[in-house]
Design a protein around this motif. Structure first.
Motif, PDB file in Angstrom:
ATOM      1  N   THR A 153      47.806  48.783  34.103  1.00 10.93           N
ATOM      2  CA  THR A 153      46.861  49.308  35.094  1.00 10.93           C
ATOM      3  C   THR A 153      45.430  48.964  34.718  1.00 10.93           C
ATOM      4  OG1 THR A 153      48.363  51.132  35.633  1.00 10.93           O
ATOM      5  CG2 THR A 153      46.044  51.394  36.253  1.00 10.93           C
ATOM      6  N   LEU A 154      45.109  49.061  33.422  1.00  8.49           N
ATOM      7  CA  LEU A 154      43.755  48.771  32.961  1.00  8.49           C
ATOM      8  C   LEU A 154      43.380  47.318  33.257  1.00  8.49           C
ATOM      9  CD1 LEU A 154      41.280  49.892  31.498  1.00  8.49           C
ATOM     10  CD2 LEU A 154      42.322  49.182  29.331  1.00  8.49           C
ATOM     11  N   GLU A 155      44.306  46.400  33.023  1.00 11.18           N
ATOM     12  CA  GLU A 155      44.035  44.996  33.313  1.00 11.18           C
ATOM     13  C   GLU A 155      43.847  44.780  34.815  1.00 11.18           C
ATOM     14  OE1 GLU A 155      45.947  40.533  32.552  1.00 11.18           O
ATOM     15  OE2 GLU A 155      47.037  42.334  31.930  1.00 11.18           O
ATOM     16  N   ARG A 156      44.642  45.469  35.604  1.00  8.76           N
ATOM     17  CA  ARG A 156      44.544  45.354  37.058  1.00  8.76           C
ATOM     18  C   ARG A 156      43.184  45.833  37.553  1.00  8.76           C
ATOM     19  NH1 ARG A 156      49.528  47.547  40.695  1.00  8.76           N
ATOM     20  NH2 ARG A 156      48.709  47.089  42.783  1.00  8.76           N
ATOM     21  N   VAL A 157      42.741  46.975  37.027  1.00  7.90           N
ATOM     22  CA  VAL A 157      41.441  47.517  37.434  1.00  7.90           C
ATOM     23  C   VAL A 157      40.311  46.608  36.972  1.00  7.90           C
ATOM     24  CG1 VAL A 157      39.824  49.423  37.102  1.00  7.90           C
ATOM     25  CG2 VAL A 157      42.246  49.899  37.530  1.00  7.90           C
ATOM     26  N   ARG A 158      40.391  46.124  35.756  1.00  9.79           N
ATOM     27  CA  ARG A 158      39.338  45.243  35.240  1.00  9.79           C
ATOM     28  C   ARG A 158      39.261  43.947  36.030  1.00  9.79           C
ATOM     29  NH1 ARG A 158      40.172  46.253  28.680  1.00  9.79           N
ATOM     30  NH2 ARG A 158      38.861  48.137  28.579  1.00  9.79           N
ATOM     31  N   ASN A 159      40.390  43.414  36.436  1.00 10.84           N
ATOM     32  CA  ASN A 159      40.394  42.201  37.259  1.00 10.84           C
ATOM     33  C   ASN A 159      39.727  42.467  38.602  1.00 10.84           C
ATOM     34  OD1 ASN A 159      41.683  40.660  35.336  1.00 10.84           O
ATOM     35  ND2 ASN A 159      43.734  41.006  36.162  1.00 10.84           N
ATOM     36  N   SER A 160      39.961  43.648  39.164  1.00 11.10           N
ATOM     37  CA  SER A 160      39.353  43.995  40.446  1.00 11.10           C
ATOM     38  C   SER A 160      37.851  44.219  40.297  1.00 11.10           C
ATOM     39  CB  SER A 160      40.021  45.253  41.027  1.00 11.10           C
ATOM     40  OG  SER A 160      41.359  44.980  41.395  1.00 11.10           O
ATOM     41  N   ILE A 161      37.443  44.808  39.200  1.00 10.52           N
ATOM     42  CA  ILE A 161      36.009  44.996  38.941  1.00 10.52           C
ATOM     43  C   ILE A 161      35.322  43.633  38.860  1.00 10.52           C
ATOM     44  CG2 ILE A 161      34.340  45.701  37.174  1.00 10.52           C
ATOM     45  CD1 ILE A 161      36.142  48.112  36.596  1.00 10.52           C
ATOM     46  N   ALA A 162      35.968  42.689  38.161  1.00  8.59           N
ATOM     47  CA  ALA A 162      35.401  41.352  38.045  1.00  8.59           C
ATOM     48  C   ALA A 162      35.367  40.640  39.396  1.00  8.59           C
ATOM     49  CB  ALA A 162      36.208  40.530  37.047  1.00  8.59           C
TER      50      ALA A 162
END
Length: 372
Positions: free
Chosen positions: A72-81
């Motif tokens: 989930t953390l990677e998914r959120v960080r990708n969306s932030i980027a």
């Protein structure tokens, strides 16, 4: 303004309406909708839609990533980027009472010894999400006090400061700050909180003993001994005491460059002054490897033999000293280790894994090479 809305189209408008100009930047709205100010903005909700998670999950991923699964953390960080979202850290800090910053106050940004410590500090803190605020005192106690006030106003989670001697006001501010404070580059019996360093006094005493054992009889100490450089002044005082003990009846020879820049040219000038004022000098002991390197290079240019005509020592064990001809005898101090150790201690205190102050003596060593 929604506390999660941090990007606006016009910095001037942002200032007029009370927003932080540091967060003002033009973007295209991810959802293609207009904000209340008729500008395109990216919000936390936009990131949540892009990542297909709840806004609470996005907030948790930003504030307490350790509580979110790696997937989930990677998914959120990708969306932030992908969206260009910038969290409103000011609002987040108020909610969590954490700024995720550490104030680092050093005497000079240009000095490699302090740069090494900052690299070590960042090496430990950056992976944990902490950022450094860096200030330079230029060896002025009054400016140190100004920096401490300014940084405390930004509510850092910890403070790293070079030196153990401060003005009464600075000491009061640090003691009352209620945040972990690491003093570095020296030792003291009365630290404000935690101290990480080595004894400047003992390091020079050890070097004086070394040159005496090598058979030198007329040592001269050369360097920059500014009023606010308490560590250099401690080395000078220690040299005076050590010479009186190790060389009874011998005059104390000191050459001071004052406020001259710490560079090779100043080392050359100190060599000239020492030979002019104290021609009997058989070992010239510099307060920095930078000065010593300048002197060694100048001796080579003039055809003077080192250590035949004059022996030379340094302080700091900089890389250049290992490549000079002859290689430089010096005192090695743990520049980078001071930073990494301070970072580990701060991190433990800031994350509440430890609450106990500490006194860490990392020591020093005399490195015998060809120049003395």
């Amino acid at each position: 303004m929604n506390e999660e809305t941090v990007l606006t189209a016009d910095p001037a408008t942002a200032v007029a309406e009370g927003a932080d100009v540091a967060t003002a930047v033009t973007v295209e709205a991810v959802a293609g909708r207009q904000s209340r100010r008729s500008t395109n903005t990216v919000t936390l909700e936009d990131v949540a839609r892009h990542a297909r998670v709840s806004p609470q999950t996005v907030s948790r991923s930003i504030r307490t990533p350790e509580l979110v699964s790696e997937f989930t953390l990677e998914r959120v960080r990708n969306s932030i980027a992908a969206t260009g979202y910038v969290p409103n850290l000011a609002a987040s800090n108020l909610a969590s009472n954490r700024s995720m910053t550490v104030a680092a106050i050093i005497p000079a940004i240009s000095a490699s010894v302090f740069a090494d410590a900052l690299h070590g500090l960042e090496e430990v803190l950056a992976p944990a999400g902490y950022q450094l605020f860096i200030g330079s005192t230029s060896y002025r106690p009054g400016h140190e006090e100004e920096l401490v006030r300014a940084f405390l106003g930004r509510r850092p989670d910890g403070i790293f400061i070079v030196g153990t001697e401060h003005s009464p006001n600075t000491e009061h501010l640090l003691r009352e700050s209620k945040v972990p404070v690491i003093e570095a580059w020296d030792l003291t019996e009365k630290p404000i909180d935690t101290v990480v360093g080595f004894s400047n006094r003992e390091s020079i005493r050890a070097l004086v003993s070394f040159v005496r054992e090598r058979g030198y009889a007329h040592p001269t100490f050369a360097g920059s001994f500014q009023t606010g450089d308490f560590r250099a002044l401690a080395r000078r005082s220690s040299f005076e005491e050590a010479v009186a003990e190790a060389f009874p009846g011998e005059p104390v020879r000191i050459v001071d460059s004052g406020t001259a820049t710490v560079d090779y040219e100043t080392g050359r000038r100190l060599l000239d002054e020492a030979r002019r004022l104290h021609p009997e000098t058989d070992v010239l002991m510099f307060a920095s490897d930078v000065f010593a390197a300048g002197a060694v290079l100048e001796c080579a240019r003039r055809g003077l033999s080192v250590p035949g005509d004059i022996a030379i020592t340094g302080f700091g064990d900089f890389e250049i000293g290992r490549h000079l001809v002859p290689t430089l005898t010096t005192v090695a101090v743990p520049n980078r280790q001071i930073g990494t150790t301070a970072g580990e201690l701060l991190l433990a205190r800031m994350t509440h894994r430890s609450s106990e102050p500490a006194e860490i003596d990392l020591g020093f060593s005399v490195v015998a090479r060809e120049s003395a």
